[in-house]
Design an enzyme around this catalytic site. Structure first.
Site, short mmCIF file in Angstrom:
data_model
loop_
_atom_site.label_atom_id
_atom_site.label_comp_id
_atom_site.label_asym_id
_atom_site.label_seq_id
_atom_site.Cartn_x
_atom_site.Cartn_y
_atom_site.Cartn_z
N HIS A 108 0.87 -1.18 0.00
CA HIS A 108 0.00 0.00 0.00
C HIS A 108 0.90 1.22 0.00
O HIS A 108 1.72 1.39 0.90
CB HIS A 108 -0.92 0.01 1.23
CG HIS A 108 -1.81 1.21 1.26
ND1 HIS A 108 -3.05 1.25 0.65
CD2 HIS A 108 -1.62 2.46 1.78
CE1 HIS A 108 -3.59 2.43 0.80
NE2 HIS A 108 -2.74 3.19 1.48
N CYS A 109 0.78 2.08 -1.01
CA CYS A 109 1.66 3.25 -1.12
C CYS A 109 0.90 4.49 -0.65
O CYS A 109 -0.05 4.92 -1.32
CB CYS A 109 2.12 3.42 -2.56
SG CYS A 109 3.12 4.89 -2.78
#
Ligand SMILES: [Zn+2]
Ligand SMILES: [Zn+2]
Ligand SMILES: [Zn+2]
Length: 349
Positions: free
Chosen positions: A182-183
């Protein structure tokens, strides 16, 4: 009931009387030789974790914090990109147009192309779905069929089947196919559907930062008339010590109209900022391409480092970038695509 009993027997033919458990996937009651915390159904292929209960949803504070963090970082990154583009144009373009009109137009076109590619790949990575698993019928063995849920596990957050290569993201509140990570900077997961856009975004940042670095250094030397190399060398030759040379350089810098101007300060800032961003993103890009080459993802390398994730090689890179199959065969020859199946979950059994 008789029919169900037959199916139970069919699915556990190799098992003896022992512990009774229910498969979440097809609902059949299975007989295990002994209590096992994790087992695989012989009929539908689903993997059941016996002590797993549905997870409570995350607290409102936790969800709010992640949402605010992601939106803030996306806004900061967008602001920074627009600042660098507009600031760079303002600081560098008087210099390139002073060389020639053709040179100015050429750099306008290069800047426009790099800006459009960077911003569009950012929006595609950020606002497109990362890859939700397709909905599948489950819970009743007649509709599942034999091996209908092969290596599926049960997501306790979504309370529905999770495919073998999917992971649940608590920030996005969904399971994501081929999840890499997850960025928070794009406010989205990097998964099967947007991984290509994310890597394209990283590549465009590295190229854009290289361009900015070269242009700002070039423009800096062009608009720095008070600092003459020859003068400095002359100061150095006439001075008796290195200390006096440093003093002369410092004095030359301090008296420089370049450093006192807003344009000069911006050029120095852009050169340092683009260099540091380029180094950081290059490391991230190298890591991403290494995982793609190995047929793996970042999250899989962390959660199951010893699992076999499939065939490694350049065919993974070509497949990732959507290389046409004809070119693919010419470059690499016939390959066995079936080997790339991930069987990491089977080690649980
Ligand atoms: Zn089953
Ligand atoms: Zn989930
Ligand atoms: Zn996510």
């Amino acid at each position: 009931m008789d029919e169900e009993a037959v199916e139970v027997d069919h699915s556990v033919t190799s098992m003896q009387e022992g512990h009774e458990a229910t498969c979440w996937g097809c609902g059949l009651r299975l007989l295990l030789t002994a209590y096992a915390p994790i087992f695989k159904c012989g009929w539908c292929g689903a993997i059941t974790q016996q002590n797993q209960t549905s997870r409570k949803p995350d607290s409102v504070c936790f969800s709010h914090w992640r949402c605010v963090r992601d939106r803030s970082l996306v806004a900061i990154l967008l602001f920074f990109m627009f600042f660098v583009i507009s600031g760079g144009v303002w600081a560098v373009y008087p210099v390139v147009f002073s060389i020639s009109y053709f040179c100015g137009v050429f750099h306008c076109i290069v800047t426009a192309i790099l800006s459009i590619i960077t911003i569009s790949s950012f929006f595609l990575a950020s606002f497109s779905s990362a890859g939700a698993p397709t909905n599948i019928l489950w819970g009743s063995y007649p509709v599942i069929g034999k091996n209908g849920l092969e290596n599926y596990t049960f997501c306790a957050y979504c309370t529905k089947p999770k495919p073998p290569r999917a992971h649940h993201c608590r920030s996005c509140k969904m399971c994501v196919m081929d999840m890499d990570h997850h960025c928070p900077f794009i406010g989205n997961c990097v998964g099967a559907a947007n991984h290509r856009f994310f890597v394209a975004f990283l590549i465009s940042i590295v190229i854009s930062c290289s361009y900015i670095l070269v242009m700002t250094i070039y423009a800096g030397f062009r608009v720095w008339p008070p600092l003459k190399l020859r003068t400095l060398v002359a100061y150095g030759l006439n001075s008796t010590s290195a200390l006096s040379l440093v003093k002369e350089i410092t004095a030359a810098f301090a008296s420089s109209a370049f450093l006192l101007s807003a344009r000069g300060l911006l050029l120095v800032y852009l050169a340092f900022a683009s260099l540091s961003v380029e180094i950081g993103i290059s490391v991230l890009l190298w890591q991403q391409l290494s995982f793609i080459y190995e047929g793996n993802t970042y999250i899989n390398s962390v959660t199951s480092p010893n699992a076999v994730h499939g065939e490694r090689g350049w065919q993974n890179i070509l497949r990732f970038f959507g290389c046409p199959h004809s070119v693919f065969r010419i470059l690499l020859g016939p390959t066995n695509g079936g080997k790339s199946q991930n069987n990491s979950n089977s080690k649980l059994l």
